[in-house]
Design a protein around this motif. Structure first.
Motif, PDB file in Angstrom:
ATOM      1  N   GLU A 160      20.780  41.801   6.174  1.00  0.00           N
ATOM      2  CA  GLU A 160      19.744  40.975   6.770  1.00  0.00           C
ATOM      3  C   GLU A 160      18.740  40.488   5.714  1.00  0.00           C
ATOM      4  OE1 GLU A 160      16.410  41.835  10.090  1.00  0.00           O
ATOM      5  OE2 GLU A 160      18.360  42.793  10.425  1.00  0.00           O
ATOM      6  N   LEU A 161      18.385  41.393   4.811  1.00  0.00           N
ATOM      7  CA  LEU A 161      17.438  41.050   3.751  1.00  0.00           C
ATOM      8  C   LEU A 161      18.025  40.002   2.795  1.00  0.00           C
ATOM      9  CD1 LEU A 161      14.681  41.583   2.447  1.00  0.00           C
ATOM     10  CD2 LEU A 161      15.664  43.590   1.318  1.00  0.00           C
ATOM     11  N   GLU A 184      17.663  36.686   4.582  1.00  0.00           N
ATOM     12  CA  GLU A 184      16.242  36.293   4.531  1.00  0.00           C
ATOM     13  C   GLU A 184      15.852  35.784   3.150  1.00  0.00           C
ATOM     14  OE1 GLU A 184      13.186  39.256   5.409  1.00  0.00           O
ATOM     15  OE2 GLU A 184      14.430  39.827   7.131  1.00  0.00           O
ATOM     16  N   SER A 185      16.470  36.364   2.123  1.00  0.00           N
ATOM     17  CA  SER A 185      16.119  36.019   0.744  1.00  0.00           C
ATOM     18  C   SER A 185      16.845  34.771   0.276  1.00  0.00           C
ATOM     19  CB  SER A 185      16.453  37.188  -0.180  1.00  0.00           C
ATOM     20  OG  SER A 185      15.845  38.369   0.285  1.00  0.00           O
ATOM     21  N   ARG A 217      12.378  46.184   0.213  1.00  0.00           N
ATOM     22  CA  ARG A 217      11.213  45.286   0.384  1.00  0.00           C
ATOM     23  C   ARG A 217      10.040  45.753  -0.459  1.00  0.00           C
ATOM     24  NH1 ARG A 217      12.194  41.956   5.099  1.00  0.00           N
ATOM     25  NH2 ARG A 217      14.004  42.865   6.114  1.00  0.00           N
TER      26      ARG A 217
END
Lengths: 119, 376
Positions: free
Chosen positions: B11-12, B15-16, B213
């Motif tokens: 997911e990160l 998002e990135s 994060r």
């Protein structure tokens, strides 16, 4: 400006075109690290290998878009391949060629057709 | 084709703005919006965060309860000194086969009451089967499925991680420790695969995103994808399993003699006793027919994996081939490694590579191409 399905752009001046690769192509290739330009002079045919470009990922070919003769190449790309990522539609033009049949230019894709192609 | 596996950071990555590609059965980030070149340079100059959760994490425990028994058992599969590996220390290793080839390369850490192994993603199923085939009688083999693995690499890695746990500053290259990072129980090693100082950090899947994060919030840290990971390790002269080392390459041909400790060599206290020992120990004395070397192309054209190498510019005498090659952003030129006949392995030797039908000059060169920055 006209386009090919191989993600090249062309502009016409008299019977001479300037050829480069599109922003879409430059973006997809990633950081360019090597450009090998063709030799000036001699007849070339549509579909011949024109330029070898290598990104950090892989090598690709830019093809001769129309029949004609290569009249100039952009030597600045030898020293600075990254120019293709920075200014693909301007300073990073790749070669110029004199067309055998200047009317061939009209058969290339216009901007809307190219945009539709790349979705 | 089977559905791609996701890491705990999937997911990160989205998002990135990561560009994802299939790699060893996983959907992995090949690059982020920064791009391969800038990611590479950022890692060399500051710090990069890598998701390497696709790699296999395995714990070996001796059934006897004595870790030394697990170490001795594992020595049947790797030509390394594992029994002599100090507590909280880690070592580079490789599994060999009966033909003296390399099945995979890995890291082995002595964590006191167990050994901790990190293996390559593409080989992990086969490695686990190999461990079970050979060690099931003496060891319990636990495959860790619920932990992610992050790598924080680069000259600023220490400064960044120290903010979360001051004790990591005291770790030396190849030390391992259990550390609380932002309240998370992490298994940390001071190692990596970029040629830079840094850490590899194993944390539970459910909190991996929180830690990632936190690390990315540091001004020095950028996310780095597999693209730059490859150019970083290539400049560092480090082998990629499947390219530079395979079942067809012996450790001696691969130039990995340094990884075989004296105690496992002929006349050592625990000489041999690993798969392919007769072949490998013979080559250690008498040399191998081929050698892995660093290669610097003389021109600007990159020479990539699979490129054939010749002794002469007519391409009459083949001598080997390139196994990894590309552009080195820190070197600012093309770099490669590959195998050549032993007669051609000396530094400075001119060789020729077949690139698009031409025979382009290159030179056998010293590796690493960029100086290593480990904290010894």
């Amino acid at each position: 400006m006209k386009f090919t399905e191989e993600h090249e752009w062309l502009t016409l001046d008299g019977d001479e075109v300037t050829v480069g690769i599109t922003e879409h192509a430059a973006e997809a290739l990633g950081d360019l690290v090597f450009v090998e330009l063709p030799e000036v002079g001699g007849a070339v045919a549509k579909g011949d290998d024109a330029v070898v470009i290598e990104s950090v990922k892989a090598a690709s070919d830019v093809l001769i878009p129309l029949d004609g003769e290569i009249t100039a190449v952009n030597d600045a790309l030898d020293e600075n391949p990254a120019l293709v990522n920075e200014d693909p539609l301007g300073a990073a033009w790749m070669f110029k060629m004199k067309l055998a049949n200047p009317s061939d230019y009209n058969d290339l894709l216009d901007e809307d057709a190219y945009k539709a192609l790349i979705g | 084709m089977a559905e791609l596996l996701l890491t705990a950071l999937a997911e990160l990555h989205m998002e990135s703005g990561a560009k994802m590609v299939p790699f060893a059965g996983y959907n992995m980030p090949v690059q982020y919006p920064l791009g391969v070149m800038k990611e590479h340079t950022h890692c060399r100059e500051q710090a990069g965060l890598f998701d390497v959760s696709h790699m296999g994490q395995v714990i070996l425990r001796a059934k006897s309860g004595n870790t030394a028994d697990a170490a001795l058992a594992l020595e049947r599969l790797v030509p390394m000194d594992i029994a002599g590996l100090g507590e909280n220390r880690q070592r580079y290793a490789f599994f060999t086969n009966e033909q003296g080839g390399i099945l995979d390369d890995l890291m082995i850490a002595n964590c006191g009451d167990h050994l901790f192994l990190v293996v390559n993603a593409a080989c992990k199923a086969q490695d686990i089967a190999h461990l079970q085939n050979h060690l099931a009688e003496t060891c319990d083999i636990e495959v860790i499925e619920d932990r992610a693995l992050l790598a924080l690499q680069g000259p600023s890695a220490e400064a960044v991680l120290t903010r979360l746990a001051p004790s990591v500053a005291d770790m030396r290259f190849m030390d391992v420790a259990r550390v609380q990072l932002a309240g998370i129980e992490a298994w940390v090693s001071r190692s990596g695969y970029t040629g830079e100082d840094g850490y590899e950090i194993s944390v539970p899947n459910d909190v991996a995103g929180v830690l990632a994060r936190e690390l990315l919030a540091a001004p020095e840290v950028e996310f780095i994808g597999l693209g730059a990971r490859d150019s970083l390790r290539l400049e560092a002269g480090l082998c990629l399993y499947g390219n530079d080392i395979t079942t067809d390459t012996t450790p001696i041909a691969a130039g990995l003699i340094w990884a075989i400790q004296k105690v496992r060599r002929t006349d050592g206290e625990r000489a041999g006793g690993f798969l392919g020992a007769d072949i490998i120990l013979d080559e250690l004395v008498n040399g191998s027919a081929q050698k892995r070397v660093g290669i610097r192309p003389s021109g600007r054209a990159p020479m990539r994996a699979g490129t054939r190498l010749f002794a002469d510019k007519q391409g009459a005498t083949p001598i080997g081939q390139i196994t990894s090659g590309g552009f080195g952003p820190t070197v600012q030129g093309p770099v490669a490694m590959g195998y050549v006949g032993a007669d051609f392995k000396d530094l400075g030797r001119e060789i020729y590579a077949e690139v698009r039908g031409k025979y382009l000059p290159a030179e056998v060169a010293k590796m690493p191409f960029t100086p290593a920055n480990f904290k010894r």
